[in-house]
Design a protein around this motif. Structure first.
Motif, PDB file in Angstrom:
ATOM      1  N   GLY A  56       0.811  -1.250   0.063  1.00 59.75           N
ATOM      2  CA  GLY A  56       0.120   0.051   0.211  1.00 59.75           C
ATOM      3  C   GLY A  56       1.022   1.029  -0.137  1.00 59.75           C
ATOM      4  O   GLY A  56       1.234   1.796   0.990  1.00 59.75           O
ATOM      5  N   PRO A  57       1.368   1.544  -1.089  1.00 60.58           N
ATOM      6  CA  PRO A  57       2.362   2.813  -1.073  1.00 60.58           C
ATOM      7  C   PRO A  57       1.892   4.099  -0.852  1.00 60.58           C
ATOM      8  O   PRO A  57       2.566   4.804  -0.222  1.00 60.58           O
ATOM      9  CB  PRO A  57       2.817   2.702  -2.963  1.00 60.58           C
ATOM     10  CG  PRO A  57       2.412   1.633  -3.371  1.00 60.58           C
ATOM     11  CD  PRO A  57       1.214   1.163  -2.401  1.00 60.58           C
ATOM     12  N   GLU A  58       0.452   4.396  -0.886  1.00 58.09           N
ATOM     13  CA  GLU A  58       0.150   5.551  -0.453  1.00 58.09           C
ATOM     14  C   GLU A  58      -0.500   5.542   1.059  1.00 58.09           C
ATOM     15  O   GLU A  58      -1.187   6.580   1.458  1.00 58.09           O
ATOM     16  CB  GLU A  58      -0.976   6.294  -1.157  1.00 58.09           C
ATOM     17  CG  GLU A  58      -0.562   6.267  -2.672  1.00 58.09           C
ATOM     18  CD  GLU A  58       0.765   7.320  -2.751  1.00 58.09           C
ATOM     19  OE1 GLU A  58       0.530   8.460  -1.765  1.00 58.09           O
ATOM     20  OE2 GLU A  58       1.629   7.351  -3.380  1.00 58.09           O
ATOM     21  N   THR A  59      -0.426   4.427   1.792  1.00 60.44           N
ATOM     22  CA  THR A  59      -0.873   4.466   3.299  1.00 60.44           C
ATOM     23  C   THR A  59      -0.108   5.415   3.885  1.00 60.44           C
ATOM     24  O   THR A  59       1.144   5.748   3.667  1.00 60.44           O
ATOM     25  CB  THR A  59      -0.972   2.847   3.918  1.00 60.44           C
ATOM     26  OG1 THR A  59       0.474   2.694   3.745  1.00 60.44           O
ATOM     27  CG2 THR A  59      -1.674   2.091   3.071  1.00 60.44           C
ATOM     28  N   GLU A  60      -0.798   5.760   5.106  1.00 55.24           N
ATOM     29  CA  GLU A  60      -0.017   6.829   6.062  1.00 55.24           C
ATOM     30  C   GLU A  60       1.214   6.366   6.412  1.00 55.24           C
ATOM     31  O   GLU A  60       2.559   7.000   6.471  1.00 55.24           O
ATOM     32  CB  GLU A  60      -0.634   6.986   7.125  1.00 55.24           C
ATOM     33  CG  GLU A  60      -0.061   8.158   8.037  1.00 55.24           C
ATOM     34  CD  GLU A  60      -0.955   8.627   9.370  1.00 55.24           C
ATOM     35  OE1 GLU A  60      -0.484   9.463  10.135  1.00 55.24           O
ATOM     36  OE2 GLU A  60      -2.262   8.196   9.510  1.00 55.24           O
ATOM     37  N   GLU A  61       1.266   4.807   6.675  1.00 52.80           N
ATOM     38  CA  GLU A  61       2.593   4.080   7.112  1.00 52.80           C
ATOM     39  C   GLU A  61       3.642   4.257   6.266  1.00 52.80           C
ATOM     40  O   GLU A  61       4.923   4.612   6.423  1.00 52.80           O
ATOM     41  CB  GLU A  61       2.326   2.798   7.653  1.00 52.80           C
ATOM     42  CG  GLU A  61       3.566   2.250   8.242  1.00 52.80           C
ATOM     43  CD  GLU A  61       3.497   0.953   8.883  1.00 52.80           C
ATOM     44  OE1 GLU A  61       4.342   0.043   9.225  1.00 52.80           O
ATOM     45  OE2 GLU A  61       2.366   0.639   8.869  1.00 52.80           O
ATOM     46  N   SER A  62       3.400   3.800   5.068  1.00 50.99           N
ATOM     47  CA  SER A  62       4.294   3.765   3.953  1.00 50.99           C
ATOM     48  C   SER A  62       4.962   5.153   3.471  1.00 50.99           C
ATOM     49  O   SER A  62       5.872   5.227   3.021  1.00 50.99           O
ATOM     50  CB  SER A  62       3.456   3.130   2.797  1.00 50.99           C
ATOM     51  OG  SER A  62       3.123   1.652   2.890  1.00 50.99           O
ATOM     52  N   ARG A  63       3.870   6.127   3.516  1.00 47.64           N
ATOM     53  CA  ARG A  63       4.297   7.440   3.109  1.00 47.64           C
ATOM     54  C   ARG A  63       5.468   7.964   4.139  1.00 47.64           C
ATOM     55  O   ARG A  63       6.374   8.510   3.532  1.00 47.64           O
ATOM     56  CB  ARG A  63       3.129   8.385   2.833  1.00 47.64           C
ATOM     57  CG  ARG A  63       2.183   8.039   1.842  1.00 47.64           C
ATOM     58  CD  ARG A  63       1.020   9.233   1.928  1.00 47.64           C
ATOM     59  NE  ARG A  63       1.667  10.542   1.449  1.00 47.64           N
ATOM     60  CZ  ARG A  63       1.647  11.004   0.341  1.00 47.64           C
ATOM     61  NH1 ARG A  63       1.668  10.212  -0.765  1.00 47.64           N
ATOM     62  NH2 ARG A  63       2.212  12.380   0.202  1.00 47.64           N
ATOM     63  N   LYS A  64       5.167   7.776   5.228  1.00 47.62           N
ATOM     64  CA  LYS A  64       6.107   7.859   6.268  1.00 47.62           C
ATOM     65  C   LYS A  64       7.456   7.440   5.888  1.00 47.62           C
ATOM     66  O   LYS A  64       8.741   8.073   6.119  1.00 47.62           O
ATOM     67  CB  LYS A  64       5.599   7.742   7.559  1.00 47.62           C
ATOM     68  CG  LYS A  64       4.457   8.792   8.159  1.00 47.62           C
ATOM     69  CD  LYS A  64       4.006   8.388   9.475  1.00 47.62           C
ATOM     70  CE  LYS A  64       3.084   9.355  10.102  1.00 47.62           C
ATOM     71  NZ  LYS A  64       2.534   8.866  11.387  1.00 47.62           N
ATOM     72  N   ARG A  65       7.302   5.953   5.887  1.00 43.56           N
ATOM     73  CA  ARG A  65       8.565   5.419   5.527  1.00 43.56           C
ATOM     74  C   ARG A  65       9.372   5.952   4.310  1.00 43.56           C
ATOM     75  O   ARG A  65      10.615   6.179   4.333  1.00 43.56           O
ATOM     76  CB  ARG A  65       8.278   3.993   5.129  1.00 43.56           C
ATOM     77  CG  ARG A  65       7.965   3.125   6.559  1.00 43.56           C
ATOM     78  CD  ARG A  65       8.121   1.611   6.503  1.00 43.56           C
ATOM     79  NE  ARG A  65       7.683   1.106   7.379  1.00 43.56           N
ATOM     80  CZ  ARG A  65       7.632  -0.468   7.701  1.00 43.56           C
ATOM     81  NH1 ARG A  65       8.013  -0.814   6.554  1.00 43.56           N
ATOM     82  NH2 ARG A  65       7.263  -0.896   8.548  1.00 43.56           N
TER      83      ARG A  65
END
Length: 454
Positions: free
Chosen positions: A37-46
């Motif tokens: 999920g590239p655009e989830t909040e966690e992925s975006r933060k990473r």
């Protein structure tokens, strides 16, 4: 027993990684998490953290970026577009002061489109590339430890010793030596092995293999192929269908380069043939074909990448020389490549000077009896189509081919057809389907003008 040995190889791979600190496993889990999920909040933060860390590292430790990036808050917008020529001219300046050259790994590109390009990579980057390879191969259906048939140019830089290929369960075939005897041996091995099998190959090598199978065997082959990944060259619909007929397996196209790694790959059963972008390891932008500004979404432009993990020699806003189109995929909830046109230098211009995708060349496969082909753009609206033809070729198709391509190049285009005995491979083992001599002349004139001004 074969399945047991495949399991054993897989277990040995991860056990060895664990003994070395588990770096590949850590990278693999992060890649899996982000691309789920590239655009989830966690992925975006990473992703934002990885980008920020690289930008900070570049400004503080890389002489070139320390000089050209404006002082103050660090942002990607402050970094210039760079390309191979920029790096060649400032090779030492692109190396981080925190890494010694003897501690890194030197990678060299094939030189298919010009002078070979060298780049230094650190151990962390190598581990990241290994994790990317394992992840994307798995996405295509490959099982780590199973038999892999790898068709590429196996020169001195890439050639593996026999013990290593045995351990990795890999069969290597060099594309510059695909003789009738070697093709027969490859097909025999594909048919005889009872284990799971996958194929990784240049597109032109897959085409050569399929042509051999069509001439000498029934289709599809009586073997189980888990995955087929085409690399280095475009995978056009005609070859895609040919592969499906020969192996009963869907082939996927991978977009990668030697200096960075895997940038994107098609997903199985995607009706549109879109490419999943490797947002976990790279930040990718599309820029205007001419100006250094972002292209609008859906516009074809230059593919600009920022490598998030090569700390030894950072490439930030690096112009790959490739051209593509990126759009938002609502099902994936992420941007994907809807089209990758290949090298900008390989794009045509019509007689009006407008850019045309090089993908138009594959329409020639609608005509029977054409074994090999190459398109050449010269100056003054002249285009040459070189063809190696088979006995079933109909000479009356020549006029039809010329008329077909006048619709793309222009009614005033001078299209000449040449019949040849062979289209030779490049030193890289790839077969160049497009040669743009007009663009090369323009580039040479621009370089000479710049040298005179200096």
């Amino acid at each position: 027993m074969i399945v047991f040995f495949e399991w054993l190889r897989r277990a040995a791979f991860w056990s060895l990684d664990a003994l070395k600190g588990g770096q590949v496993r850590k990278h693999y889990l992060e890649i899996q998490s982000i691309l789920d999920g590239p655009e989830t909040e966690e992925s975006r933060k990473r992703r934002e953290k990885n980008l920020a860390n690289m930008l900070k590292h570049a400004v503080e430790t890389v002489p070139y970026y320390s000089e050209v990036v404006p002082k103050g808050p660090i942002s990607l917008d402050g970094f210039p577009i760079v390309d191979k020529q920029t790096v060649r001219a400032n090779f030492k300046g692109f190396q981080s002061k925190t890494f010694r050259e003897e501690e890194g790994y030197m990678v060299t590109t094939s030189g298919s489109t010009g002078k070979p390009f060298k780049l230094l990579q650190d151990r962390g980057k190598r581990a990241r590339n290994t994790a990317d390879t394992v992840f994307f191969a798995g996405q295509a259906g490959y099982k780590l430890g199973s038999r892999l048939f790898y068709l590429r140019l196996w020169d001195k830089q890439y050639q593996k010793n026999k013990l290593l290929t045995l351990i990795q369960n890999m069969a290597t075939y060099s594309v510059d030596d695909l003789t009738e005897n070697n093709l027969a041996r490859l097909v025999e091995e594909l048919n005889s092995k009872k284990s799971s099998k996958s194929i990784l190959a240049y597109t032109s090598a897959l085409e050569t293999l399929c042509n051999f199978i069509e001439r000498n065997h029934g289709m599809p082959l009586d073997c189980k192929i888990d995955s087929i990944i085409a690399v280095a060259e475009a995978l056009n619909p005609a070859i895609l269908e040919q592969i499906k007929k020969c192996f009963g397996t869907e082939a996927l196209s991978r977009y990668s380069n030697s200096e960075n790694g895997i940038l994107a790959q098609q997903r199985s059963n995607d009706p549109y043939g879109n490419f999943e972008v490797n947002w976990a390891s790279y930040h990718i932008e599309i820029f205007d074909l001419i100006e250094d500004r972002p292209a609008n979404e859906g516009e074809t432009g230059r593919i600009i990448i920022t490598d998030l993990f090569n700390y030894a020699m950072p490439l930030i806003r690096y112009d790959t020389g490739d051209v593509g189109t990126m759009e938002f995929d609502s099902k994936r909830n992420a941007k994907v490549f809807t089209k990758i046109d290949g090298r900008k230098m390989d794009m045509f211009t019509n007689t009006k000077g407008e850019y045309i995708s090089s993908h138009i060349i594959h329409h020639i496969l609608q005509f029977d009896g054409i074994d090999q082909f190459q398109f050449v753009e010269e100056e003054n609206g002249e285009y040459i189509i070189k063809m190696k033809v088979l006995s079933q070729y109909d000479p009356t198709d020549e006029a039809k081919i010329r008329n077909r391509y006048e619709a793309y190049f222009g009614e005033d285009a001078n299209i000449r057809i040449e019949y040849v005995d062979d289209i030779p491979l490049l030193p890289s083992g790839k077969r160049k389907l497009v040669v743009n001599n007009r663009r090369s002349t323009i580039l040479q004139q621009a370089m000479e003008k710049a040298n005179m001004q200096n």
